[in-house]
Design a protein around this motif. Structure first.
Motif, PDB file in Angstrom:
ATOM      1  N   THR A  18       0.831  -1.202   0.000  1.00  0.00           N
ATOM      2  CA  THR A  18       0.000   0.000   0.000  1.00  0.00           C
ATOM      3  C   THR A  18       0.863   1.249   0.000  1.00  0.00           C
ATOM      4  N   HIS A  19       0.411   2.251  -0.768  1.00  0.00           N
ATOM      5  CA  HIS A  19       1.154   3.511  -0.879  1.00  0.00           C
ATOM      6  C   HIS A  19       0.193   4.600  -1.333  1.00  0.00           C
ATOM      7  N   ASP A  20       0.205   5.724  -0.622  1.00  0.00           N
ATOM      8  CA  ASP A  20      -0.646   6.873  -0.967  1.00  0.00           C
ATOM      9  C   ASP A  20      -2.108   6.470  -1.122  1.00  0.00           C
ATOM     10  N   GLY A  21      -2.577   5.605  -0.249  1.00  0.00           N
ATOM     11  CA  GLY A  21      -3.978   5.236  -0.247  1.00  0.00           C
ATOM     12  C   GLY A  21      -4.391   4.198  -1.257  1.00  0.00           C
ATOM     13  N   LEU A  22      -3.449   3.716  -2.080  1.00  0.00           N
ATOM     14  CA  LEU A  22      -3.739   2.686  -3.074  1.00  0.00           C
ATOM     15  C   LEU A  22      -3.025   1.394  -2.701  1.00  0.00           C
ATOM     16  N   ILE A  23      -3.516   0.278  -3.221  1.00  0.00           N
ATOM     17  CA  ILE A  23      -2.898  -1.023  -2.974  1.00  0.00           C
ATOM     18  C   ILE A  23      -2.390  -1.568  -4.300  1.00  0.00           C
ATOM     19  N   TYR A  24      -1.097  -1.834  -4.366  1.00  0.00           N
ATOM     20  CA  TYR A  24      -0.492  -2.450  -5.545  1.00  0.00           C
ATOM     21  C   TYR A  24      -0.468  -3.958  -5.330  1.00  0.00           C
TER      22      TYR A  24
END
Length: 506
Positions: free
Chosen positions: A410-416
């Motif tokens: 997760t990064h900046d509110g998104l999930i990769y």
């Protein structure tokens, strides 16, 4: 004499048109007459099948002249049908006995198999004498085969010989089946679990190796970097100069002091949990674990994706105690409270520190789960609908489909997402539950370039950092497992390159 192990049904013969691994010719049961044969029906996604392989290895060592094991790979997921994928799994798991790719499930049907793993026991005359579903206790199995051997010996059926097979070998490369990644951008540090080499690599963000952690020989020794040993390590988590490691096949958690270059065991007994009543909570070194696969460090605690127990565990580092955190234990997909929720082989973890939400990649359900650490403390499913629901479909919520997802970050509110068996990288908005593919063609391969044309081969670990040469470039680092490589996705340009890892001494 009493013939306890006399079979009545002739074992269906092995088709000669299937692809074989670790054998230079298609085997037949006829040529194995005079031996006890175990057919091990498995699929390489399955953690219980992986455990069974270790248990069967003990039997092969104990009865080398009279027992033959053949693993029959009957796939669950579409991504497991290909012989090349099965061969990679054989290498990852260190399988040395023959493996046949039952890609059309023909043998599965012939032997009326219904579960992974299943063991079919065949007597020296080629008759079926037993069937066992699930993992098997090596000690109980040794007792059983000893009894079989004594009876077959008395009946003059056993022929003693050592069979030799041609085995596959891991490619000679700096990395072998890298599993997970951890990055400390301020320290200019990447940790790579070099799983196939049973070690860890520390590099800078440009790929220059600083440390090799572990001897490279499978084992469980503590000590200095060149003395310590691991067995197929996976998850890694950094807390300053301290590295935590999920030592998967040793069923241990390890701590690495990067300053004094020393490894120590902090949780697990080395025994796999499961064959007898055992506690699941208490002093960390007294509790048996089962295939810890990924880790998250937060607030002096370790959250652990315990794949072999279908649960999330927590290790309180301040008092060296471990216990289940979420999941009741059975393998399934069910939301609810920590105690009621069910997971399916969790293999990836990541934490959004702003919302204090822990996300889990549930591989066997091809699902992404959200675990609230505050508030109502519930488990919610963002993507995924069941153990046998999978695909390669972008969309929202239950309309999106993944295939045996193993890696998330997760990064900046998104999930990769490392959508492992789809050979793609995807992005999930946890608020809208929308899934979008951002890299990979969906076909296994090794190709750099524009993200839509790039190819991966079962990616399984992710981490994000700014590019050291250009802070404006945000890079998603990808453990591209079957390509034995670390790939770099520029999230601005959507271009894929391969990290050049350099260490002349390795």
């Amino acid at each position: 004499m009493t013939q306890r192990f006399r079979g009545e049904v002739r074992a269906p013969e092995l088709p000669q048109d299937l692809a074989w691994i670790n054998s230079d010719h298609p085997l037949s049961l006829k040529e194995l007459r005079g031996r006890i044969v175990i057919l091990h029906f498995w699929t390489f996604c399955c953690i219980n099948c992986k455990h069974a392989l270790v248990q069967l290895r003990e039997l092969e060592v104990a009865f080398p002249e009279t027992l033959s094991v053949i693993s029959v790979h009957s796939p669950k997921f579409p991504g497991e049908h290909f012989t090349s994928s099965v061969r990679n799994a054989v290498l990852r798991y260190g399988i040395e006995h023959p493996v046949v790719n039952d890609h059309s499930m023909h043998l599965w049907q012939q032997y009326a198999v219904h579960a992974w793993p299943t063991l079919i026991f065949i007597d020296p005359e080629g008759r079926v004498i037993g069937k066992h579903e699930g993992e098997i206790s090596p000690s109980m199995a040794k007792d059983l085969i000893t009894q079989m051997s004594e009876e077959f010996e008395a009946r003059g059926l056993l022929q003693h010989s050592l069979l030799r097979f041609t085995t596959e070998s891991t490619p000679a490369s700096l990395l072998a089946f890298p599993g997970k990644l951890a990055i400390d951008e301020q320290a200019d540090r990447i940790i790579i679990s070099d799983s196939g080499h049973h070690r860890l690599l520390e590099t800078d963000l440009l790929g220059n190796v600083r440390n090799v952690i572990g001897s490279g020989v499978a084992g469980r020794d503590d000590g200095l970097f060149n003395q310590a040993s691991f067995h197929s390590p996976q998850g890694v988590a950094l807390a300053g100069d301290t590295l935590y490691v999920a030592d998967t096949d040793n069923h241990l958690l390890r701590r690495v002091d990067l300053r004094i270059r020393r490894v120590e065991t902090i949780a697990g007994t080395g025994e796999q949990y499961g064959f007898k009543p055992m506690p699941v909570q208490g002093p960390a070194r007294t509790i048996a674990l089962s295939s810890p696969w990924d880790l998250v460090y937060h607030d002096n605690k370790l959250y652990i994706a315990m794949a072999g127990m279908h649960r999330i565990f927590i290790l309180y580092l301040s008092r060296d105690e471990i216990e289940p955190f979420a999941g009741a234990g059975p393998e399934a997909l069910r939301d609810g409270s920590y105690e009621d929720a069910l997971f399916a082989q969790p293999s990836g973890l990541t934490l959004d520190t702003s919302s204090l939400t822990l996300y889990s990649a549930d591989s066997e359900a091809s699902a992404i789960r959200a675990i609230e650490l505050t508030g109502k403390q519930q488990v919610h499913t963002l993507v995924g609908t069941g153990l046998f629901d999978f695909g390669d479909v972008d969309g929202i919520g239950e309309h999106a489909q993944l295939q045996h997802v193993q890696g998330i970050h997760t990064h900046d509110g998104l999930i990769y997402i490392a959508d492992t068996y789809n050979h793609r990288i995807k992005m999930l908005n946890p608020h809208t539950r929308e899934v979008v593919s951002i890299a990979g063609t969906g076909t296994a391969g090794f190709q750099d370039g524009p993200a839509s044309e790039a190819q991966f081969n079962e990616p399984s670990g992710l981490a994000i950092a700014n590019h050291p040469a250009d802070p404006l470039q945000k890079i998603l680092y990808i453990a591209d497992t079957n390509n034995h490589a670390i790939r770099m996705l520029d999230l601005t340009t959507r271009n894929i390159t391969t990290l050049a890892i350099r260490h002349n001494a390795v």
